[in-house]
Design an enzyme around this catalytic site. Structure first.
Site, short mmCIF file in Angstrom:
data_model
loop_
_atom_site.label_atom_id
_atom_site.label_comp_id
_atom_site.label_asym_id
_atom_site.label_seq_id
_atom_site.Cartn_x
_atom_site.Cartn_y
_atom_site.Cartn_z
N HIS A 114 -8.17 -4.53 -1.91
CA HIS A 114 -6.92 -4.08 -1.30
C HIS A 114 -6.27 -5.16 -0.44
CE1 HIS A 114 -4.16 -0.83 -0.41
NE2 HIS A 114 -4.27 -1.06 0.88
N ASP B 34 -9.81 -2.90 -5.98
CA ASP B 34 -9.25 -2.15 -4.85
C ASP B 34 -9.76 -0.71 -4.87
OD1 ASP B 34 -7.66 -0.92 -2.94
OD2 ASP B 34 -5.82 -1.91 -3.57
N SER C 127 0.83 -1.19 0.00
CA SER C 127 0.00 0.00 0.00
C SER C 127 0.88 1.26 0.00
CB SER C 127 -0.96 -0.05 1.19
OG SER C 127 -1.99 0.90 1.07
#
Length: 758
Positions: free
Chosen positions: A703, A668, A582
């Site tokens: 995600h 995501d 991330s």
């Protein structure tokens, strides 16, 4: 070279039969801002609908190529998967939580991917709950009730489906269960209510929620959160169980696009909190849980740069508050009747050396979770029978002691509000997660659960220690290490190392235990957990020293950590591997842009790498919210040019790069799949080496990768196989400084040159 990334003639790579290396088409596209022009020939890879045939074909080609390159490791992946799964006690259950007359817990079953949420009767009355209370003694005579079987629900969707649950909260009378389901990975949840007496769903599901929900005390009113079109949780709604969703009432709407909304309920069960916050400012409103139709009231007025969290006890709110003058937080007391108007009393004053991370408030005690010198701790205080008073009224704290040099502490699900028992969890890089109940009155402590690790695990086989890297500006950055001491009694500079880096949002990269990670340690890897600026490990100022116009400190800290491990003989300079997920994509992507020859291999999971383009585009989910983390490049040229100087995508150059595995999730909502897709496409066109460059985009997840616990292990097995393959092959570029540094002993000094290049 030419960005082949694994193509080329046989040998180790097993290139025979490989498909062509995916090459994304270059389409002219200019992005203009502040007198600057950026060329982005891969901009077309962004498709918000996720339906473009050209985009899906390209992503499919990348997935096929990755599978082909990694085909030679399939046996290794199978071995890794079997090892990791073999350490899991598949039939297991969480530590039961006493709530009302029931013990609540979840369990997993042999061979099944998801949790089963359950309860049994026989929980002790709140005043009788102690550290010795146990479900296996007090609830054994009561039959198990299955509240929600996630496996059965996921099976309705098919074997490859995504399934995740949030909430799963019983009503106050324990007759109803509210829960929210996500079936695509896009973090849009459908709220459902189940009658636990009949097993039937009640009323119509409420679609498109954030998953946040709380019950009022009337057992018929639910509060839940909705998202706006850009995925920002921004509204709180009131729902009457059984009534159609279109009759729901709007309770609160956050107008400021930089703020997002959440819900929580006090342990006292008296207050429901609406928490609205940006990256640096927050406000909390409370609803009377016994009067759900009364409008919410602000606890403390919103002030820019002030963040606070609220807890309830008796006639007071206990508040953890942070501002620029007191960055590490203090603990305050606010009378309920004067909320929003009175001057708070200070209970625990600010300490510049101690960061307050959270509180647990009970009827007679206060537990303060804190961090000092990068290490966590817990202080407990006895509260007077009447409402908390001013400074010094709490007396001296009791400090809980912990045995290891590096570790992680986390708050557990607490017991009854009237009980003196504090529940917390503890783990380290070599110690499996252990749940404790601690009596804040007597100091008695009891282990409630140690996470089982099968397959002959013995913690004594693994050594841990903390070391410090000195960066060019004199700051010392902590690094936590773990390795297999049976394979390496001493760290002699021959081992490969995997550095984990994050460094954003004040999130702490703490030293948690991973049974999957043992498969790397048992193959000779050293694992290094870095605690770089931008995170919160060393206090609030540590975070602020790695954001906005100081964001490059995150990257230089990470590079300095790698250099320190090389120069001090911890690892082989030719086998330095890194990983980040991330926002850790900035860390990893920045490191390989500015110091590529230092690294053998890198893994970037769902990486945030196209910083300027995303932060310039207010139509992308979360962009406006994120301006208080990264800066606003739309309004301020200084932020634009600074971001451009470190954004991984904008700084790809024609040079050699390490082996690289990049992952993404098509759905995501946090980091659009197109960011890693564009980054890989640009790297393919520019890089001059023949190292692996692999991109894997999960078409059925978001995600957080796969939803099933075993499916996630397959993803980890692929990543570990990639690292082992890369280390065996070695990089095709050479780092002259890395080779010299062991003799010259100048490891940390190299960071100075990196800083000036940044």
């Amino acid at each position: 070279g030419g960005g082949g990334g694994g193509g080329g003639g046989g040998g180790f790579w097993g290139a025979e039969g490989l498909p062509a290396v995916p090459q994304a088409e270059r389409r002219p596209h200019e992005l203009r801002a502040h007198g600057d022009i950026r060329e982005d020939p891969y901009y077309w890879l962004r498709d918000d609908a996720r339906e473009s045939p050209a985009v899906l074909a390209h992503v499919g080609a990348e997935n096929a190529y990755t599978a082909a390159v990694m085909r030679s490791t399939e046996a290794l992946q199978d071995d890794l998967y079997r090892e990791m799964r073999g350490r899991i006690q598949e039939a297991d259950q969480t530590t039961p939580q006493a709530e009302g007359p029931f013990w609540y817990y979840s369990r997993t079953e042999e061979g099944l991917q998801y949790q089963v949420h359950c309860r049994r009767g026989g929980a002790p009355a709140a005043g009788a709950y102690s550290v010795t209370s146990r479900m296996d003694a007090e609830g054994a005579a009561h039959p198990e009730e299955v509240l929600l079987d996630e496996n059965a629900e996921a099976a309705k969707l098919g074997p490859e489906a995504y399934y995740a649950v949030r909430g799963c909260i019983p009503s106050e009378d324990h007759s109803l269960l509210a829960y929210a389901e996500d079936t695509s990975g896009n973090e849009k949840y459908t709220l459902k209510v189940k009658d636990l007496r009949t097993g039937a769903l009640v009323g119509e599901p409420v679609p498109e929620t954030s998953g946040g929900l709380q019950w009022a005390n009337d057992n018929r009113t639910l509060f839940y959160v909705k998202k706006d079109p850009l995925d920002r949780p921004f509204q709180v709604w009131r729902h009457t169980v059984g009534a159609p969703p279109e009759s729901d009432a709007l309770v609160y709407e956050e107008k400021d696009e930089a703020f997002y909304v959440g819900l929580s309920k006090s342990r006292s069960r008296r207050a429901i909190f609406i928490d609205s916050g940006s990256a640096v400012t927050s406000e909390t409103l409370f609803l009377d849980a016994d009067a759900p139709e009364v409008p919410p009231v602000t606890v403390l007025p919103r002030r820019q740069g002030v963040e606070y969290s609220v807890y309830h006890r008796g006639d007071h709110f206990i508040v953890e508050s942070r501002d620029d003058a007191k960055p590490n937080s203090e603990v305050l007391s606010v009378p309920v009747g004067a909320a929003g108007a009175s001057s708070p009393a200070v209970l625990v004053p600010h300490d510049p050396e101690t960061k307050i991370e959270g509180l647990v408030v009970s009827q007679d005690h206060l537990a303060v979770f804190l961090r000092r010198g990068g290490l966590q701790g817990i202080h407990t205080y006895e509260l007077a029978a009447d409402a908390p008073a001013g400074p010094g009224g709490l007396g001296a704290p009791q400090e809980l002691a912990f045995p290891e040099e590096t570790f992680e502490i986390y708050g557990g699900t607490p017991g009854p509000f009237a009980s003196p028992v504090l529940r917390f969890g503890y783990s380290s890089l070599s110690t499996p997660s252990t749940v404790y109940d601690h009596d804040m009155r007597t100091g008695a402590r009891e282990v409630k659960k140690v996470q089982p690790v099968l397959g002959g695990f013995d913690a004594r086989r693994y050594a841990t220690k903390r070391v410090w890297a000195t960066v060019s500006d004199g700051v010392r950055v902590p690094i936590s290490l773990v390795w297999n001491r049976e394979l390496m009694p001493d760290l002699d500079g021959t081992a490969p190392v995997l550095l984990d880096g994050y460094g954003s949002y004040e999130a702490c990269n703490d030293d948690y235990f991973s049974s999957a990670r043992l498969s790397l340690l048992d193959r000779g890897f050293v694992f290094a957990n870095t605690h770089i600026r931008g995170g919160g490990e060393m206090g609030r100022l540590w975070y602020e020293d790695g954001k906005y116009l100081k964001k490059k400190n995150t990257v230089t800290d990470f590079v300095a950590c790698a250099e320190h491990l090389v120069s001090t003989g911890v690892c082989d300079p030719r086998k330095v591997c890194i990983v980040g997920r991330s926002a850790g994509g900035i860390t990893v992507g920045g490191a390989i842009n500015f110091r590529p020859s230092l690294f053998c291999a890198a893994i970037a999971g769902v990486p945030f790498v196209d910083v300027v383009t995303t932060m310039m585009d207010e139509t992308i989910p979360l962009t406006v919210i994120e301006w208080e983390e990264w800066g606003n490049p739309v309004k301020f040229p200084e932020f634009y040019h600074y971001m451009k100087s470190y954004s991984p995508y904008d700084n790809v150059e024609s040079k050699g790069y390490p082996h690289l595995l990049v992952t993404a999730g098509l759905h995501d909502p946090r980091v659009g799949y197109w960011e890693p897709a564009k980054w890989v496409a640009k790297l393919r066109a520019e890089k001059t080496d023949s190292n692996m460059l692999l991109f894997k985009c999960d078409l059925g997840a978001g995600h957080f990768s796969k939803s099933g616990r075993f499916d996630r292990l397959k993803e980890v097995a692929l990543e570990y196989a990639f690292l082992l393959k890369a280390v065996e092959a070695g990089p095709t570029h050479q780092d002259p400084w890395g080779a010299r540094s062991l003799e010259a002993g100048t490891g940390d000094g190299r960071a100075l040159a990196v800083q000036s290049k940044l």
